[in-house]
Design a protein around this motif. Sequence first.
Motif, PDB file in Angstrom:
ATOM      1  N   UNK A 190       0.854  -1.193   0.000  1.00  0.00           N
ATOM      2  CA  UNK A 190       0.000   0.000   0.000  1.00  0.00           C
ATOM      3  C   UNK A 190       0.887   1.239   0.000  1.00  0.00           C
ATOM      4  N   UNK A 191       0.729   2.143  -0.968  1.00  0.00           N
ATOM      5  CA  UNK A 191       1.509   3.375  -0.957  1.00  0.00           C
ATOM      6  C   UNK A 191       1.263   4.167   0.328  1.00  0.00           C
ATOM      7  N   UNK A 192       2.319   4.814   0.830  1.00  0.00           N
ATOM      8  CA  UNK A 192       2.212   5.541   2.092  1.00  0.00           C
ATOM      9  C   UNK A 192       1.116   6.597   2.053  1.00  0.00           C
ATOM     10  N   UNK A 193       0.957   7.261   0.920  1.00  0.00           N
ATOM     11  CA  UNK A 193      -0.042   8.330   0.823  1.00  0.00           C
ATOM     12  C   UNK A 193      -1.467   7.795   0.928  1.00  0.00           C
ATOM     13  N   UNK A 194      -1.664   6.500   0.678  1.00  0.00           N
ATOM     14  CA  UNK A 194      -3.005   5.921   0.717  1.00  0.00           C
ATOM     15  C   UNK A 194      -3.383   5.389   2.095  1.00  0.00           C
ATOM     16  N   UNK A 195      -2.428   5.373   3.040  1.00  0.00           N
ATOM     17  CA  UNK A 195      -2.730   4.861   4.375  1.00  0.00           C
ATOM     18  C   UNK A 195      -3.654   5.820   5.112  1.00  0.00           C
ATOM     19  N   UNK A 196      -4.477   5.276   5.979  1.00  0.00           N
ATOM     20  CA  UNK A 196      -5.424   6.084   6.725  1.00  0.00           C
ATOM     21  C   UNK A 196      -4.800   6.545   8.035  1.00  0.00           C
ATOM     22  N   UNK A 197      -5.017   7.796   8.378  1.00  0.00           N
ATOM     23  CA  UNK A 197      -4.460   8.385   9.595  1.00  0.00           C
ATOM     24  C   UNK A 197      -5.564   8.689  10.597  1.00  0.00           C
ATOM     25  N   UNK A 198      -5.245   8.457  11.860  1.00  0.00           N
ATOM     26  CA  UNK A 198      -6.169   8.776  12.938  1.00  0.00           C
ATOM     27  C   UNK A 198      -6.053  10.264  13.273  1.00  0.00           C
ATOM     28  N   UNK A 199      -7.174  10.897  13.561  1.00  0.00           N
ATOM     29  CA  UNK A 199      -7.146  12.328  13.902  1.00  0.00           C
ATOM     30  C   UNK A 199      -6.609  12.552  15.313  1.00  0.00           C
ATOM     31  N   UNK A 200      -6.989  11.662  16.239  1.00  0.00           N
ATOM     32  CA  UNK A 200      -6.555  11.823  17.623  1.00  0.00           C
ATOM     33  C   UNK A 200      -5.951  10.516  18.133  1.00  0.00           C
ATOM     34  N   UNK A 201      -4.756  10.167  17.667  1.00  0.00           N
ATOM     35  CA  UNK A 201      -4.154   8.911  18.102  1.00  0.00           C
ATOM     36  C   UNK A 201      -3.742   8.966  19.567  1.00  0.00           C
ATOM     37  N   UNK A 244      -6.825   0.378   2.450  1.00  0.00           N
ATOM     38  CA  UNK A 244      -7.571   1.470   1.816  1.00  0.00           C
ATOM     39  C   UNK A 244      -8.308   1.019   0.561  1.00  0.00           C
ATOM     40  N   UNK A 245      -9.517   1.502   0.390  1.00  0.00           N
ATOM     41  CA  UNK A 245     -10.295   1.249  -0.828  1.00  0.00           C
ATOM     42  C   UNK A 245     -10.182   2.416  -1.803  1.00  0.00           C
ATOM     43  N   UNK A 246      -9.945   3.594  -1.283  1.00  0.00           N
ATOM     44  CA  UNK A 246      -9.908   4.801  -2.099  1.00  0.00           C
ATOM     45  C   UNK A 246     -10.245   5.992  -1.227  1.00  0.00           C
ATOM     46  N   UNK A 247      -9.952   7.162  -1.722  1.00  0.00           N
ATOM     47  CA  UNK A 247     -10.183   8.367  -0.938  1.00  0.00           C
ATOM     48  C   UNK A 247     -11.679   8.537  -0.660  1.00  0.00           C
ATOM     49  N   UNK A 248     -11.989   8.849   0.607  1.00  0.00           N
ATOM     50  CA  UNK A 248     -13.373   9.059   0.996  1.00  0.00           C
ATOM     51  C   UNK A 248     -14.133   7.794   1.316  1.00  0.00           C
ATOM     52  N   UNK A 249     -13.490   6.626   1.219  1.00  0.00           N
ATOM     53  CA  UNK A 249     -14.147   5.360   1.501  1.00  0.00           C
ATOM     54  C   UNK A 249     -13.544   4.716   2.748  1.00  0.00           C
TER      55      UNK A 249
END
Length: 278
Positions: free
Chosen positions: A6-17, A58-63
């Motif tokens: 998975x490309x790094x830019x596609x990983x999901x980030x937590x807002x408040x880890x 990740x499935x895609x942005x916004x998903x």
Amino acid sequence: GFLHLVPLDDLLRLRNPLQSDRALLRPTLLPSLLSVVAENLKHEPAVRMHEVARVYLPRGRGELPREANVVALVMAGERERFDRFAVPGPLDLFDLKGAVEALLGYLGAEGATFARPATPVSGLHPGRTVEVSLDGARVGLLGELRPDVAAAVGFETVRVAVAEIDLDALLPAARVVRRDATVPRFLPVDQDFAVVVAEETPAAEVERALRSGAGALATGVALFDVFRGEQLGPGKKSLAYRVTFTAPDRALTDAELAKTRSRIEKVLSQRVAGSLRG
């Protein structure tokens, strides 16, 4: 990740880890497991660990991501030194493959195959990487870390074997069966077969041919040596297997074993272009 790249830019980030350095939803279990194994290896001659957890793909942005259940395994260090049956040396891909085969056997996932991946896998040694497939679909990946990658994540050992299995893909084919242990009335017979094949022939194909030729009498097949030398010819290798023969109702005769050996030799020639040494 190793199983899911998975490309790094596609990983999901937590807002408040909860921890600032752990803000990503991990797409693979291996990095965190490798860290634990490397730390424990400072105090133990060998470490074998696994983790069962979810990864987030990740499935895609916004998903929302796909949440997949996987099992990761890591082995590093020296084999058990006080086991009379152990082969000295570092734990490697073959030790890990044995553990994965035991897992598949316990789950009753029949028909799994092991083969080299069509393309190199990031972070893994190109000559020591194997993918696991079931019904034509990849369900797992095994391999040894490249030495530079192992050093970068804190390992001083030469070999670090890793695996990641997609349980969501594996479990639908699983069929856990209780097996009763029976003691044979007649002693089993062990025979060794050194099979010469082309270098590119997978050991799994040779074993399948061995089992097919041996038939129902073969109750165990174990690869115990791989040899390469000038006397074999260019592009050849010799795989040594110990086959255990058992008949439930009789003692096996030399004539019966000789006939079985002849049938094995014929099947090896037909299926994997192999021949027996000696």
